[in-house]
Design a protein around this motif. Structure first.
Motif, PDB file in Angstrom:
ATOM      1  N   ARG A 252       0.811  -1.205   0.000  1.00  0.00           N
ATOM      2  CA  ARG A 252       0.000   0.000   0.000  1.00  0.00           C
ATOM      3  C   ARG A 252       0.853   1.268   0.000  1.00  0.00           C
ATOM      4  N   ILE A 253       0.437   2.245  -0.842  1.00  0.00           N
ATOM      5  CA  ILE A 253       1.039   3.578  -0.830  1.00  0.00           C
ATOM      6  C   ILE A 253      -0.021   4.646  -0.538  1.00  0.00           C
ATOM      7  N   SER A 254      -1.290   4.315  -0.736  1.00  0.00           N
ATOM      8  CA  SER A 254      -2.372   5.275  -0.492  1.00  0.00           C
ATOM      9  C   SER A 254      -2.749   5.269   0.987  1.00  0.00           C
ATOM     10  N   PRO A 255      -3.342   6.362   1.488  1.00  0.00           N
ATOM     11  CA  PRO A 255      -3.730   6.406   2.903  1.00  0.00           C
ATOM     12  C   PRO A 255      -4.924   5.493   3.179  1.00  0.00           C
ATOM     13  N   PHE A 256      -5.068   5.076   4.416  1.00  0.00           N
ATOM     14  CA  PHE A 256      -6.219   4.267   4.814  1.00  0.00           C
ATOM     15  C   PHE A 256      -7.462   5.157   4.899  1.00  0.00           C
ATOM     16  N   PRO A 257      -8.647   4.575   4.759  1.00  0.00           N
ATOM     17  CA  PRO A 257      -9.877   5.365   4.915  1.00  0.00           C
ATOM     18  C   PRO A 257      -9.935   6.019   6.292  1.00  0.00           C
ATOM     19  N   ALA A 258     -10.616   7.158   6.353  1.00  0.00           N
ATOM     20  CA  ALA A 258     -10.723   7.880   7.622  1.00  0.00           C
ATOM     21  C   ALA A 258     -11.611   7.132   8.612  1.00  0.00           C
ATOM     22  N   LYS A 259     -12.660   6.485   8.114  1.00  0.00           N
ATOM     23  CA  LYS A 259     -13.578   5.774   9.005  1.00  0.00           C
ATOM     24  C   LYS A 259     -13.037   4.392   9.338  1.00  0.00           C
ATOM     25  N   THR A 260     -13.448   3.837  10.436  1.00  0.00           N
ATOM     26  CA  THR A 260     -12.997   2.510  10.840  1.00  0.00           C
ATOM     27  C   THR A 260     -13.632   1.439   9.970  1.00  0.00           C
ATOM     28  N   TYR A 261     -13.048   0.257  10.023  1.00  0.00           N
ATOM     29  CA  TYR A 261     -13.595  -0.868   9.259  1.00  0.00           C
ATOM     30  C   TYR A 261     -15.035  -1.157   9.678  1.00  0.00           C
ATOM     31  N   LEU A 262     -15.304  -1.179  10.958  1.00  0.00           N
ATOM     32  CA  LEU A 262     -16.643  -1.498  11.430  1.00  0.00           C
ATOM     33  C   LEU A 262     -17.660  -0.435  11.025  1.00  0.00           C
ATOM     34  N   ALA A 263     -17.243   0.821  11.013  1.00  0.00           N
ATOM     35  CA  ALA A 263     -18.135   1.891  10.559  1.00  0.00           C
ATOM     36  C   ALA A 263     -18.431   1.742   9.068  1.00  0.00           C
ATOM     37  N   ALA A 264     -17.399   1.398   8.293  1.00  0.00           N
ATOM     38  CA  ALA A 264     -17.593   1.186   6.854  1.00  0.00           C
ATOM     39  C   ALA A 264     -18.511  -0.004   6.603  1.00  0.00           C
ATOM     40  N   TYR A 265     -18.332  -1.058   7.392  1.00  0.00           N
ATOM     41  CA  TYR A 265     -19.184  -2.232   7.263  1.00  0.00           C
ATOM     42  C   TYR A 265     -20.645  -1.876   7.561  1.00  0.00           C
ATOM     43  N   GLU A 266     -20.859  -1.122   8.617  1.00  0.00           N
ATOM     44  CA  GLU A 266     -22.227  -0.742   8.996  1.00  0.00           C
ATOM     45  C   GLU A 266     -22.888   0.064   7.872  1.00  0.00           C
ATOM     46  N   GLU A 267     -22.143   0.977   7.253  1.00  0.00           N
ATOM     47  CA  GLU A 267     -22.668   1.758   6.137  1.00  0.00           C
ATOM     48  C   GLU A 267     -22.953   0.876   4.922  1.00  0.00           C
ATOM     49  N   ALA A 268     -22.053  -0.078   4.655  1.00  0.00           N
ATOM     50  CA  ALA A 268     -22.231  -0.970   3.506  1.00  0.00           C
ATOM     51  C   ALA A 268     -23.470  -1.841   3.681  1.00  0.00           C
ATOM     52  N   VAL A 269     -23.706  -2.318   4.884  1.00  0.00           N
ATOM     53  CA  VAL A 269     -24.908  -3.117   5.155  1.00  0.00           C
ATOM     54  C   VAL A 269     -26.154  -2.273   4.940  1.00  0.00           C
ATOM     55  N   ALA A 270     -26.148  -1.046   5.469  1.00  0.00           N
ATOM     56  CA  ALA A 270     -27.312  -0.170   5.320  1.00  0.00           C
ATOM     57  C   ALA A 270     -27.617   0.083   3.846  1.00  0.00           C
ATOM     58  N   SER A 271     -26.569   0.304   3.038  1.00  0.00           N
ATOM     59  CA  SER A 271     -26.756   0.549   1.613  1.00  0.00           C
ATOM     60  C   SER A 271     -27.320  -0.683   0.909  1.00  0.00           C
ATOM     61  N   PHE A 272     -26.758  -1.853   1.218  1.00  0.00           N
ATOM     62  CA  PHE A 272     -27.238  -3.077   0.573  1.00  0.00           C
ATOM     63  C   PHE A 272     -28.663  -3.394   1.000  1.00  0.00           C
ATOM     64  N   VAL A 273     -28.960  -3.238   2.274  1.00  0.00           N
ATOM     65  CA  VAL A 273     -30.313  -3.504   2.775  1.00  0.00           C
ATOM     66  C   VAL A 273     -31.334  -2.598   2.077  1.00  0.00           C
ATOM     67  N   GLN A 274     -30.963  -1.340   1.867  1.00  0.00           N
ATOM     68  CA  GLN A 274     -31.859  -0.415   1.195  1.00  0.00           C
ATOM     69  C   GLN A 274     -32.154  -0.878  -0.232  1.00  0.00           C
ATOM     70  N   LYS A 275     -31.113  -1.265  -0.964  1.00  0.00           N
ATOM     71  CA  LYS A 275     -31.309  -1.732  -2.344  1.00  0.00           C
ATOM     72  C   LYS A 275     -32.099  -3.041  -2.387  1.00  0.00           C
ATOM     73  N   LEU A 276     -31.758  -3.948  -1.484  1.00  0.00           N
ATOM     74  CA  LEU A 276     -32.444  -5.238  -1.467  1.00  0.00           C
ATOM     75  C   LEU A 276     -33.919  -5.048  -1.107  1.00  0.00           C
ATOM     76  N   SER A 277     -34.197  -4.198  -0.148  1.00  0.00           N
ATOM     77  CA  SER A 277     -35.575  -3.935   0.251  1.00  0.00           C
ATOM     78  C   SER A 277     -36.378  -3.361  -0.908  1.00  0.00           C
ATOM     79  N   ALA A 278     -35.776  -2.418  -1.634  1.00  0.00           N
ATOM     80  CA  ALA A 278     -36.457  -1.815  -2.775  1.00  0.00           C
ATOM     81  C   ALA A 278     -36.747  -2.861  -3.851  1.00  0.00           C
ATOM     82  N   SER A 279     -35.799  -3.758  -4.093  1.00  0.00           N
ATOM     83  CA  SER A 279     -36.009  -4.823  -5.080  1.00  0.00           C
ATOM     84  C   SER A 279     -37.086  -5.790  -4.621  1.00  0.00           C
TER      85      SER A 279
END
Length: 497
Positions: A252-279
């Protein structure tokens, strides 16, 4: 007459060609007249099928005369980027990034064009992360996918499974797992080859959270946890010491994300749940008899008869092309983290993939002998091309280019074997569509364009298929991390058993 309206986004010429083919098969239209606003289908024998159309946003109800949205339009509308842009990540498609993903619109269109009906069976012999299986499920078509990459099989099954799991139950399961992470951090670490490998590729603080989440999800041991593990896997590269923007394994040469892994995971779940619910609001819960299997389509596919005893009504796939960029380099962290592959097995799996650039052990000498003697009994044109490339090599060609003729010969042989294997499990007259890109190489200072679609058609014919046609696709766009490495020419090869 049935009136149809285009989506608002811009079309490639091939998409309108596929649209006309869909109308002819699905609606049984006698004639189709295209205009800037849509199409008019004459003398339709089955107008009620119009809701299945991919490339139209609405259709005229034959009873009321009012326009109704197609299911595709509804799915893209609730999951996409607005009405002026084609969406490819609706429903479960956005669960996990995957190299060289099949365009979902084309997959659904092929099922329609081939006349695959609800309850019939479709096969994808190079199923990857399951795009075609998801689209088959949307149509009520039963699907079987095969792949030798354990991550591909895991993701494909997770996507199909997500169609049948209520979106709100995914959200609840994720919250329960996150609540248990603190307790899981305190568990004793098992020091084995897997753990040592992950420690070499993740900062300690990131790995602690990543492993705690895995344990919390695996302890649930249910459908929801298997889907959520895929969501978690999709974030691994961003929090690893491997450069996320590089296809190869580089530090790696790029910086790590500002948010933690668990915070990113929580956001990713919310996004997927929203799309899945709509479908699920559009389709309801979908429970097809669909499955991805860890199986090599170059060898016998007779094992698929346990799932589809009478054989398959159609097949479709987007296979790898010759000397493709490495799949496993981009997926190895997920393979090891999910326990799908031991670290020691990474290189061997890479070498086994169709189109791989890797040659293991004594393979170089063996492949050269096979090429010179045409041991795979390839058709004359394909065998001659490989010999010509081998004879063109000079000392100025580096080790990668020195291997190209042998790798191309192996690719042709592997694809010929896959055609023979797939044909044996198809019903007579069943069609097989392949989306494949061409590529090129430079050897001895000369450029050689490799028309992979034409070569695959030739190989298929040599293994008992009938070649119906090859349809040029005007640069069907790849998105995401791998877009700049994608083939710039594509075609649809249509075969018949």
């Amino acid at each position: 007459m049935t009136s149809l309206i285009w989506h608002n986004y811009k079309y490639f010429p091939y998409e309108k060609d596929l649209a006309v083919r869909e109308i002819s098969t699905l609606l049984g239209a006698g004639a189709v007249e295209l205009s800037s606003s849509g199409a008019k289908a004459q003398s339709c024998s089955t107008p009620a099928n119009a809701s299945r159309l991919v490339y139209f946003s609405s259709f005229e109800d034959c009873k009321t005369g009012e326009h109704q949205a197609t299911r595709q339009a509804l799915l893209e509308r609730v999951n996409g980027n607005g009405p002026n842009r084609q969406s490819t990540r609706y429903s479960a498609h956005g669960l996990h990034e995957y190299k060289g993903k099949f365009n979902p619109q084309i997959a659904k269109a092929l099922l329609n064009i081939f006349g695959v009906k609800e309850g019939q069976w479709a096969l994808d012999p190079f199923c990857g992360s399951g795009t075609s299986l998801v689209e088959a499920s949307h149509l009520g078509v039963n699907g079987v996918g095969t792949d030798i990459n354990p991550l591909a099989v895991y993701l494909a099954n997770a996507k199909v499974l997500a169609l049948s799991v209520p979106a709100e139950s995914l959200e609840l399961a994720s919250k329960q797992a996150l609540a248990a992470v603190g307790k899981m951090r305190k568990r004793a670490v098992r020091q084995d080859a897997r753990r040592e490998y992950l420690e070499s590729w993740f900062p300690a603080e990131n790995l602690t959270d990543i492993e705690a989440l895995r344990l919390a999800l695996q302890e649930q041991d249910n459908d929801e946890s298997r889907i959520l593990l895929a969501v978690a896997s999709n974030l691994l590269r961003d929090y690893s010491l491997q450069e996320p923007s590089d296809l190869r394994i580089r530090r790696r040469i790029s910086p790590f994300p500002a948010k933690t892994y668990l915070a990113a995971y929580e956001e990713a779940v919310a996004s997927f749940v929203q799309k899945l619910s709509a479908s699920q609001d559009v389709l309801g819960l979908v429970r097809p008899a669909t499955k991805a299997c860890l199986m090599d389509c170059r060898q016998s596919l007779e094992g698929t008869r346990e799932i589809a005893p009478a054989g398959f009504d159609a097949a479709l796939t987007s296979p790898p092309y010759a000397t493709a960029l490495p799949y496993i380099d981009t997926q190895r962290l997920s393979l090891v983290w999910l326990g799908l592959l031991e670290p020691s097995g990474i290189l061997a799996l890479e070498a086994r993939l169709v189109g791989s650039r890797e040659i293991r052990g004594t393979g170089k000498a063996d492949l050269l002998s096979a090429l010179e003697a045409n041991n795979a009994d390839l058709p004359a044109d394909e065998a001659a091309l490989c010999v010509k490339l081998q004879q063109t090599l000079t000392e100025q060609d580096g080790f990668r280019r020195q291997a190209v003729p042998r790798l191309l010969y192996r690719y042709f042989a592997d694809m010929a074997d896959s055609f023979a294997s797939v044909r044996k499990v198809m019903k007579p007259g069943a069609k097989y569509g392949l989306i494949i890109g061409g590529n090129h190489t430079v050897l001895g200072g000369q450029r050689f364009d490799i028309n992979t679609p034409n070569h695959l058609a030739s190989l298929a014919v040599s293994r008992g298929w009938k070649h119906l046609e090859t349809v040029e696709l005007q640069t069907y766009k790849r998105y995401g991390l791998h877009s700049k490495n994608a083939s710039t020419t594509e075609a649809l090869v249509i075969l018949q058993a």
